[in-house]
Design an enzyme around this catalytic site. Structure first.
Site, mmCIF file in Angstrom:
data_model
loop_
_atom_site.group_PDB
_atom_site.id
_atom_site.type_symbol
_atom_site.label_atom_id
_atom_site.label_comp_id
_atom_site.label_asym_id
_atom_site.label_seq_id
_atom_site.Cartn_x
_atom_site.Cartn_y
_atom_site.Cartn_z
ATOM 1 N N ASN A 102 0.818 -1.227 0.000
ATOM 2 C CA ASN A 102 0.000 0.000 0.000
ATOM 3 C C ASN A 102 0.848 1.273 0.000
ATOM 4 O OD1 ASN A 102 -2.623 -0.863 -0.237
ATOM 5 N ND2 ASN A 102 -2.938 -1.128 1.969
ATOM 6 N N HIS A 343 -1.108 -7.839 5.225
ATOM 7 C CA HIS A 343 0.261 -7.318 5.117
ATOM 8 C C HIS A 343 0.341 -6.080 4.228
ATOM 9 C CE1 HIS A 343 0.234 -11.777 5.507
ATOM 10 N NE2 HIS A 343 0.831 -11.423 6.630
ATOM 11 N N CYS A 344 -0.714 -5.264 4.265
ATOM 12 C CA CYS A 344 -0.766 -4.021 3.465
ATOM 13 C C CYS A 344 -0.592 -4.275 1.970
ATOM 14 C CB CYS A 344 0.288 -3.004 3.915
ATOM 15 S SG CYS A 344 0.086 -2.444 5.586
ATOM 16 N N ALA A 345 -0.906 -5.483 1.511
ATOM 17 C CA ALA A 345 -0.759 -5.793 0.074
ATOM 18 C C ALA A 345 -2.041 -6.470 -0.409
ATOM 19 C CB ALA A 345 0.466 -6.672 -0.145
#
Ligand SMILES: Cc1ncc(COP(=O)(O)O)c(C=O)c1O
Length: 385
Positions: A102, A343-345
């Site tokens: 992100n 995981h911010c993805a």
């Protein structure tokens, strides 16, 4: 007394740090504490030397021609923001991938919403690898930038970025690499990647404290990259225009000297230990983890099986359990610290079919041991039985 813990969250931030990192931060804080680049007294000069030495160590690690090509930032996210906001203008097109964090995706989304940039996202195969041919096909006449992650923070896949660098050169498109999960884990050369900008945190594989990061600029890139912040640099103070010289153009305000002192010590430790040796150690442990996990029937592993094509970031799920439950259980039962969720993805998980719950992620660092891996697998066996 601190409770025993097994730290397997090195992809978030590395821990422990080499002893020299703690010493360097403590020594600077207690015995110096002055601002760098501002003042002629001896402490200020010594602080400036700490900063210069760290800049040089990063430049050497990446094979940069000059230390001034390294600009200090707050973290990997800050480096990516500087690169994306500094390079892109209304009407520009960007090629990126589903594997991005992100910290790359959100600035792009923001620039699309507010500045009229556009971007296309290439996909990946089942192991998480992008295909350079798809990057080539996505390039349009107004493409200004290719922005890609070097190693995925979900699958660990090391992307074939040198091939993308050649495509970028051929098509006269700028190339930004997010090296958050690669630097410090294996040898990375900015020249071999053919990148114009490389963003990285200092607190992950480079073993510095939180609050450190940098952006590498290839020669001449200061003409393409606007400064997104202005302010005091300790130089040319009579001029109310921001200096154009490197690194002052991008480094306004006091630097995080305690963090940079620690980062410099982390880099010194890496060089002394040898990145190839660390890479070998982490590869062996990744192989151990993948082999042992594959013997647990309820466990599904995501990402490449070949340790030659990945870093030690291993995502998996346990049938019948939410990833959050597994992570909380590992901590409660055995003091094992892993990360769970997206995981911010988010797009990476959509591509893997692991949305919306995500995965459990164990990530290895230079101080991880074979016993740590055995303990993780034993705790997973116990939890899932
Ligand atoms: C691939 C990737 N890019 C960027 C970042 C952001 O780095 P930072 O936490 O230093 O802002 C991370 C952090 O997890 C990451 O894994």
């Amino acid at each position: 007394m601190t409770e025993p813990r097994i730290y397997l969250d090195n992809a978030a931030t590395s821990w422990p740090k080499p002893p020299g990192v703690y010493q360097a931060v403590d020594d600077y804080q207690r015995n110096n504490g002055a601002a760098a680049g501002r003042g002629v007294h001896r402490s200020a000069q010594a602080a400036e030397r700490i900063v210069s030495q760290c800049r040089k160590r990063i430049a050497d690690l990446l094979g940069a021609q000059s230390p001034e090509q390294i600009v200090f930032t707050l973290n990997g996210t800050d480096s990516l923001n500087l690169a994306l906001h500094g390079v892109l203008k209304t009407g520009d097109h960007v090629v990126t991938s589903v594997c991005e964090h992100n910290s790359g995706l959100r600035p792009l989304r923001h620039l699309a919403d507010t500045q009229g940039i556009t971007f296309d996202t290439v996909g990946c195969d089942r192991e998480g690898f992008i295909n350079p041919a798809e990057v080539r096909s996505a390039i349009r006449p107004h493409t200004r930038l290719i922005a890609l992650t070097h190693a995925s923070n979900v699958t660990g896949a090391i992307q074939p970025l040198a091939e993308v660098g050649e495509i970028a050169a051929e098509k006269h498109v700028l190339f930004l690499v997010d090296a958050a999960q690669s630097l410090g884990h294996f040898g990375v050369s900015a020249g071999k990647l053919g990148c114009h900008l490389l963003a990285a945190p200092g607190h992950k594989g480079l073993l510095g404290p939180l609050g450190t990061g940098f952006l590498y600029l290839a020669p001449g890139m200061q003409d393409e990259l606007s400064a997104v912040r202005q302010g005091g640099t300790g130089t040319r103070s009579d001029d109310d225009h921001q200096p154009e010289s490197l690194p002052d153009k991008y480094e306004s305000g006091n630097l995080n000297v305690p963090g940079i002192a620690g980062l410099s010590a982390g880099l010194a430790w890496l060089t002394e230990a040898g990145i190839d040796k660390i890479a070998g150690h982490e590869r062996d442990l990744t192989q151990q983890l993948l082999s042992q996990l594959s013997e647990l029937p309820p466990v599904t592993i995501y990402g490449p099986r070949s340790v030659e094509r990945r870093v030690g970031v291993v995502s998996f799920n346990v049938a019948g359990f939410d990833p959050q439950e597994v992570a909380a259980g590992l901590d409660a039962v055995a003091g094992i610290e892993v990360r769970s969720g997206l995981h911010c993805a988010p797009r990476m998980h959509q591509a893997l079919g692991t949305s919306p719950a995500g995965t459990v992620r164990a990530s290895i660092g230079p101080f991880t041991t074979g016993d740590d891996i055995d303990s993780l697998v034993a705790a997973l066996r116990e939890l899932s039985s």
